[in-house]
Design a protein around this motif. Structure first.
Motif, mmCIF file in Angstrom:
data_model
loop_
_atom_site.group_PDB
_atom_site.id
_atom_site.type_symbol
_atom_site.label_atom_id
_atom_site.label_comp_id
_atom_site.label_asym_id
_atom_site.label_seq_id
_atom_site.Cartn_x
_atom_site.Cartn_y
_atom_site.Cartn_z
ATOM 1 N N ALA A 177 11.201 54.172 56.152
ATOM 2 C CA ALA A 177 11.386 55.052 54.990
ATOM 3 C C ALA A 177 10.308 56.128 54.900
ATOM 4 N N GLU A 178 9.099 55.820 55.397
ATOM 5 C CA GLU A 178 8.004 56.810 55.345
ATOM 6 C C GLU A 178 8.310 58.042 56.173
ATOM 7 N N GLY A 179 9.252 57.943 57.112
ATOM 8 C CA GLY A 179 9.613 59.078 57.951
ATOM 9 C C GLY A 179 10.957 59.683 57.630
ATOM 10 N N LEU A 180 11.504 59.344 56.460
ATOM 11 C CA LEU A 180 12.845 59.810 56.092
ATOM 12 C C LEU A 180 12.859 60.564 54.760
ATOM 13 N N ASN A 181 11.731 61.150 54.411
ATOM 14 C CA ASN A 181 11.651 61.896 53.146
ATOM 15 C C ASN A 181 12.574 63.114 53.138
ATOM 16 N N TYR A 182 12.803 63.691 54.304
ATOM 17 C CA TYR A 182 13.659 64.875 54.432
ATOM 18 C C TYR A 182 14.996 64.702 53.724
ATOM 19 N N TYR A 183 15.517 63.501 53.732
ATOM 20 C CA TYR A 183 16.865 63.257 53.219
ATOM 21 C C TYR A 183 16.883 62.841 51.745
ATOM 22 N N SER A 184 15.734 62.885 51.107
ATOM 23 C CA SER A 184 15.663 62.483 49.701
ATOM 24 C C SER A 184 16.344 63.511 48.799
ATOM 25 N N CYS A 185 17.218 63.030 47.939
ATOM 26 C CA CYS A 185 17.911 63.909 46.974
ATOM 27 C C CYS A 185 17.710 63.393 45.546
ATOM 28 N N ALA B 175 24.498 71.457 53.717
ATOM 29 C CA ALA B 175 24.718 70.527 54.834
ATOM 30 C C ALA B 175 23.852 69.284 54.668
ATOM 31 N N ASP B 176 22.634 69.464 54.188
ATOM 32 C CA ASP B 176 21.741 68.326 53.961
ATOM 33 C C ASP B 176 22.318 67.346 52.951
ATOM 34 N N LEU B 177 22.903 67.885 51.900
ATOM 35 C CA LEU B 177 23.461 67.013 50.859
ATOM 36 C C LEU B 177 24.609 66.177 51.401
ATOM 37 N N PHE B 178 25.427 66.759 52.268
ATOM 38 C CA PHE B 178 26.584 66.038 52.802
ATOM 39 C C PHE B 178 26.208 65.067 53.928
ATOM 40 N N GLY B 179 25.277 65.499 54.794
ATOM 41 C CA GLY B 179 24.984 64.699 55.978
ATOM 42 C C GLY B 179 23.799 63.770 55.865
ATOM 43 N N GLY B 180 23.037 63.916 54.792
ATOM 44 C CA GLY B 180 21.806 63.162 54.673
ATOM 45 C C GLY B 180 21.948 61.662 54.777
ATOM 46 N N ARG B 181 22.888 61.112 54.041
ATOM 47 C CA ARG B 181 23.029 59.653 54.022
ATOM 48 C C ARG B 181 23.432 59.096 55.392
ATOM 49 N N THR B 182 24.273 59.843 56.104
ATOM 50 C CA THR B 182 24.677 59.413 57.445
ATOM 51 C C THR B 182 23.481 59.348 58.381
ATOM 52 N N PHE B 183 22.623 60.358 58.315
ATOM 53 C CA PHE B 183 21.477 60.403 59.219
ATOM 54 C C PHE B 183 20.414 59.377 58.855
ATOM 55 N N VAL B 184 20.268 59.082 57.589
ATOM 56 C CA VAL B 184 19.333 58.025 57.195
ATOM 57 C C VAL B 184 19.742 56.712 57.861
ATOM 58 N N ALA B 185 21.022 56.406 57.831
ATOM 59 C CA ALA B 185 21.513 55.169 58.454
ATOM 60 C C ALA B 185 21.291 55.195 59.964
ATOM 61 N N LEU B 186 21.635 56.325 60.608
ATOM 62 C CA LEU B 186 21.462 56.449 62.054
ATOM 63 C C LEU B 186 20.003 56.276 62.468
ATOM 64 N N LEU B 187 19.129 56.974 61.784
ATOM 65 C CA LEU B 187 17.725 56.983 62.172
ATOM 66 C C LEU B 187 17.036 55.655 61.887
ATOM 67 N N SER B 188 17.389 55.048 60.779
ATOM 68 C CA SER B 188 16.742 53.784 60.425
ATOM 69 C C SER B 188 17.240 52.628 61.293
#
Length: 210
Positions: free
Chosen positions: A147-155, A127-140
């Protein structure tokens, strides 16, 4: 029907519910905050720690060994985000009861049917691999998380996500499980989504009440 198709078919409704309800819906709708997101991450970190440690502990298991995938591990990355988002407040955070129940479930499976841990790894990691990029955009954009708070989505360790997910699915199809364990695995996939729903909805209810 191959095993991965059976998994996806049996869990489709729960999968959809997990993506469209509770705290996840709040984030998507723009009604969350950095603080509430940090609390969500804090609970996720405990889930990942439990899954990752149990996989490593059972790395010699004939079924599990193919799913010991450090490139997918999220706990250390989430800890970086939490330290950035919460600072000293991280020491005072408490896990939701639903998260504690999830940890108990994983510990029970570790003792009884460790192969079932793969069901929980699959539902979180892929799920992380599929949804990560969407959430990076939403959160940022919506919540101004840098970026310092978005390491979770790093692939960064995965060069081709589509190819990687296909290989992961192939490994699921090749799992050497008895008919009884295959049926149990399908049930544990559903349980994994149910626990994720419980955590998301409990946090949503907590925020609503407060």
């Amino acid at each position: 029907m191959d095993f991965i198709t059976e998994i996806r078919k049996s869990s489709a409704t729960l999968h959809s519910a997990a993506e469209r309800s509770g705290f996840i819906k709040r984030i998507v709708d723009g009604n969350a905050s950095k603080e509430s997101y940090a609390e969500y991450l804090f609970n996720l970190s405990a889930m990942y720690k439990c899954i990752e440690e149990t996989l490593e502990k059972n790395a010699d298991n004939e079924v599990i060994k193919d799913f010991v995938t450090p490139e997918l591990y999220r706990y250390d990355l989430i800890q970086q985000d939490l330290k950035f988002l919460l600072g000293d407040k991280l020491e005072t955070m408490e896990l939701l009861p639903s998260t504690l129940a999830f940890i108990d479930k994983i510990n029970d499976l570790d003792k009884s049917n460790p192969e079932m841990i793969v069901a929980y790894a699959y539902t979180r990691f892929i799920a992380d691999l599929f949804g990560g990029r969407t959430f990076v955009a939403l959160l940022s954009v919506n919540y101004k998380v840098s970026a310092e708070g978005l390491n979770y989505y790093s692939c960064d360790k995965i060069k081709d996500i589509r190819s990687y997910v296909m290989q992961y699915a192939a490994k699921l199809n090749s799992m050497n499980l008895s008919d009884e364990l295959r049926a149990k695995f399908i049930n544990e996939i559903s349980n994994a989504y149910i626990y994720n729903l419980a955590i998301s909805n409990e946090l949503e209810a907590k925020l609503y009440l407060n």
